[in-house]
Design a protein around this motif. Structure first.
Motif, PDB file in Angstrom:
ATOM      1  N   SER A 199       9.645 -18.432 -28.362  1.00 39.75           N
ATOM      2  CA  SER A 199       9.510 -18.720 -26.957  1.00 39.75           C
ATOM      3  C   SER A 199      10.244 -17.395 -26.307  1.00 39.75           C
ATOM      4  CB  SER A 199      10.088 -20.020 -26.337  1.00 39.75           C
ATOM      5  OG  SER A 199      11.608 -19.993 -26.500  1.00 39.75           O
ATOM      6  N   ASP A 200      11.095 -16.670 -27.020  1.00 40.42           N
ATOM      7  CA  ASP A 200      11.814 -15.459 -26.363  1.00 40.42           C
ATOM      8  C   ASP A 200      10.681 -14.530 -25.721  1.00 40.42           C
ATOM      9  OD1 ASP A 200      14.503 -16.319 -26.444  1.00 40.42           O
ATOM     10  OD2 ASP A 200      14.654 -15.288 -28.162  1.00 40.42           O
ATOM     11  N   PHE A 201      10.780 -13.747 -24.645  1.00 41.62           N
ATOM     12  CA  PHE A 201      10.052 -12.995 -23.997  1.00 41.62           C
ATOM     13  C   PHE A 201      10.315 -11.468 -24.324  1.00 41.62           C
ATOM     14  CE2 PHE A 201       8.172 -10.899 -20.367  1.00 41.62           C
ATOM     15  CZ  PHE A 201       6.878 -11.192 -20.458  1.00 41.62           C
TER      16      PHE A 201
ATOM     17  N   ASP B 170      18.703 -17.004 -18.962  1.00 37.42           N
ATOM     18  CA  ASP B 170      18.940 -17.507 -20.093  1.00 37.42           C
ATOM     19  C   ASP B 170      19.211 -16.483 -21.244  1.00 37.42           C
ATOM     20  OD1 ASP B 170      18.674 -19.997 -19.394  1.00 37.42           O
ATOM     21  OD2 ASP B 170      16.530 -20.477 -20.296  1.00 37.42           O
ATOM     22  N   GLU B 171      18.397 -15.216 -21.275  1.00 35.52           N
ATOM     23  CA  GLU B 171      18.650 -14.169 -22.159  1.00 35.52           C
ATOM     24  C   GLU B 171      20.004 -13.524 -21.789  1.00 35.52           C
ATOM     25  OE1 GLU B 171      16.615  -9.994 -22.592  1.00 35.52           O
ATOM     26  OE2 GLU B 171      15.366 -11.537 -22.566  1.00 35.52           O
ATOM     27  N   LEU B 172      20.338 -13.603 -20.450  1.00 39.98           N
ATOM     28  CA  LEU B 172      21.741 -13.013 -20.240  1.00 39.98           C
ATOM     29  C   LEU B 172      22.978 -13.801 -20.849  1.00 39.98           C
ATOM     30  CD1 LEU B 172      23.404 -10.786 -18.471  1.00 39.98           C
ATOM     31  CD2 LEU B 172      22.997 -12.555 -16.366  1.00 39.98           C
TER      32      LEU B 172
ATOM     33  N   GLY C 174       5.099 -10.138 -23.739  1.00 39.89           N
ATOM     34  CA  GLY C 174       4.783 -11.251 -24.451  1.00 39.89           C
ATOM     35  C   GLY C 174       5.933 -12.325 -25.057  1.00 39.89           C
ATOM     36  N   SER C 175       5.461 -13.321 -25.627  1.00 40.06           N
ATOM     37  CA  SER C 175       6.445 -14.315 -26.065  1.00 40.06           C
ATOM     38  C   SER C 175       6.281 -14.432 -27.811  1.00 40.06           C
ATOM     39  CB  SER C 175       6.226 -15.521 -25.620  1.00 40.06           C
ATOM     40  OG  SER C 175       6.582 -15.797 -24.177  1.00 40.06           O
TER      41      SER C 175
ATOM     42  N   HIS D 270       6.049 -25.413 -23.692  1.00 40.49           N
ATOM     43  CA  HIS D 270       6.967 -26.023 -22.750  1.00 40.49           C
ATOM     44  C   HIS D 270       8.056 -25.120 -22.504  1.00 40.49           C
ATOM     45  CE1 HIS D 270       8.593 -27.239 -26.716  1.00 40.49           C
ATOM     46  NE2 HIS D 270       9.901 -27.368 -26.126  1.00 40.49           N
ATOM     47  N   ARG D 271       8.308 -24.149 -23.264  1.00 41.09           N
ATOM     48  CA  ARG D 271       9.481 -23.005 -23.159  1.00 41.09           C
ATOM     49  C   ARG D 271       8.912 -21.605 -22.838  1.00 41.09           C
ATOM     50  NH1 ARG D 271      14.450 -23.927 -24.438  1.00 41.09           N
ATOM     51  NH2 ARG D 271      15.042 -21.649 -24.757  1.00 41.09           N
ATOM     52  N   ALA D 272       7.781 -21.386 -22.669  1.00 40.08           N
ATOM     53  CA  ALA D 272       7.013 -19.976 -22.555  1.00 40.08           C
ATOM     54  C   ALA D 272       7.009 -19.572 -21.305  1.00 40.08           C
ATOM     55  CB  ALA D 272       5.677 -19.723 -23.238  1.00 40.08           C
ATOM     56  N   VAL D 273       6.665 -18.415 -20.881  1.00 40.61           N
ATOM     57  CA  VAL D 273       6.546 -17.840 -19.697  1.00 40.61           C
ATOM     58  C   VAL D 273       5.448 -18.653 -18.621  1.00 40.61           C
ATOM     59  CG1 VAL D 273       4.865 -15.976 -19.991  1.00 40.61           C
ATOM     60  CG2 VAL D 273       6.683 -15.931 -18.215  1.00 40.61           C
TER      61      VAL D 273
END
Length: 245
Positions: free
Chosen positions: A85-87, A136-138, A58-59, A17-20
Motif C-alpha cells: 500500500s506504500d506509494f 504517514d510516510e513522514l 504507484g503503490s 482500503h489503504r491505497a491512494v
C-alpha cells in the motif's frame, strides 16, 4: 522488468482500503483504470534509480522494496522500507530521490504520471488520500531514523518486527494490540544489512526475544507475538504515544 502479466481487479485488490484510491467512487476508479497498469519485479531488481526520470507513480500491491541512498564514495545507506500500500513516486517531481529496489518479488499498481497529476487536480479524493499517505510516510521516516540511530540491537530487532506486524495488521483490518502473528518478509541477512548489525547479532537477539517470551517462531519466518504492548516496550516505544504506521 520481469514481464509475466499481472491482473488484479480493483474490487479484489488486497490494498484497496489503504491505497491512494481508497476513497474513490466508482466513476473515479473508472478514470484511474484508464491510466493504470501492473508491473512485477523480481527480488533484487532495481525498480527506480535515484535521479532517473519518473514516468509513473504507484503503490506496492505485494512484496517489499527498500529505499537506499548511495554516497559519493559508493557506500549505500538504507533509509526505509516500502510495504504493501506504500506509494512510490512524487507527483510534480520529475526525478526519483532514492534508489528503489525490490527486496522480495514485488507487484506494483502503476499510474502514468502525467495523467495521474491531472487527475489529482480534479479529484479531491485522490489529493486528500495522497496527503494522508505522505503524512504517514513522514511519521514512518521519523520512526526509521530512531530505529537506525539510538536504539540498542535488541530494540532494533523488536522495532523492525513491530513495524512489519503493525502494518500487516492494518492491511488486513486487524487490531494492532494484543496477540498478533506475521510472516517476516526479510531474511536474517537482510535484517542485519538494513539495521547495520551483524548476522550473528540478529540471530542472538531474535533468540533472546524468543527465550524471554516476547515472540515465538514457527520456522524462520512465521512470528507470533503474544502481547504487542510487550513487544513495543522491548522496542523502546511508548505503546500509548508511539507511532502506529
Amino acid at each position: 522488468m520481469h514481464d509475466h502479466s499481472v491482473h488484479v481487479q480493483c474490487g479484489d485488490c488486497p490494498i484497496r482500503h489503504r491505497a491512494v484510491c481508497a476513497r474513490c467512487e466508482t466513476d473515479e476508479l473508472s478514470k484511474l483504470e484508464q491510466i493504470k497498469y501492473y508491473r512485477s519485479f523480481q527480488a533484487g531488481q532495481t525498480i527506480i534509480w535515484s535521479g532517473d526520470r519518473m514516468e509513473f507513480v504507484g503503490s506496492v500491491v505485494s512484496g517489499i522494496a527498500s529505499l537506499t541512498q548511495t554516497m559519493e564514495d559508493g557506500r549505500r545507506q538504507m533509509v526505509g522500507l516500502l510495504l504493501p500500500s506504500d506509494f512510490v513516486g512524487r507527483p510534480g517531481r520529475p526525478t526519483a530521490a532514492f534508489d528503489v529496489t525490490a527486496t522480495t518479488d514485488l507487484v506494483m499498481c502503476c499510474f502514468r504520471k502525467k495523467p495521474f497529476e491531472e487527475m489529482m487536480s480534479t479529484t479531491p479524493h485522490i489529493a486528500q488520500r495522497l496527503l494522508e499517505m505522505m503524512l504517514d510516510e513522514l511519521d514512518a521516516a521519523r520512526e526509521w531514523m530512531l530505529l537506525l540511530g539510538r536504539k540498542t540491537a535488541r530494540e532494533k530487532i523488536a522495532s523492525l518486527i513491530s513495524i512489519i506486524a503493525r502494518r500487516d495488521a492494518a492491511l488486513h483490518l486487524r487490531t494492532k494490540t494484543g496477540a498478533l502473528a506475521v510472516d517476516l518478509p526479510l531474511t536474517r541477512e537482510e535484517m542485519a544489512d538494513y539495521l547495520g548489525l551483524t548476522l550473528e547479532t540478529v540471530s542472538r537477539q531474535i533468540s533472546a526475544l524468543k527465550k524471554d517470551g516476547v515472540i515465538s517462531l514457527e520456522g524462520n519466518r512465521h512470528v507470533r507475538i503474544p502481547d504487542m504492548d510487550r513487544l513495543m516496550e522491548e522496542a523502546g516505544d511508548d505503546s500509548d504515544g508511539g507511532m502506529l504506521v
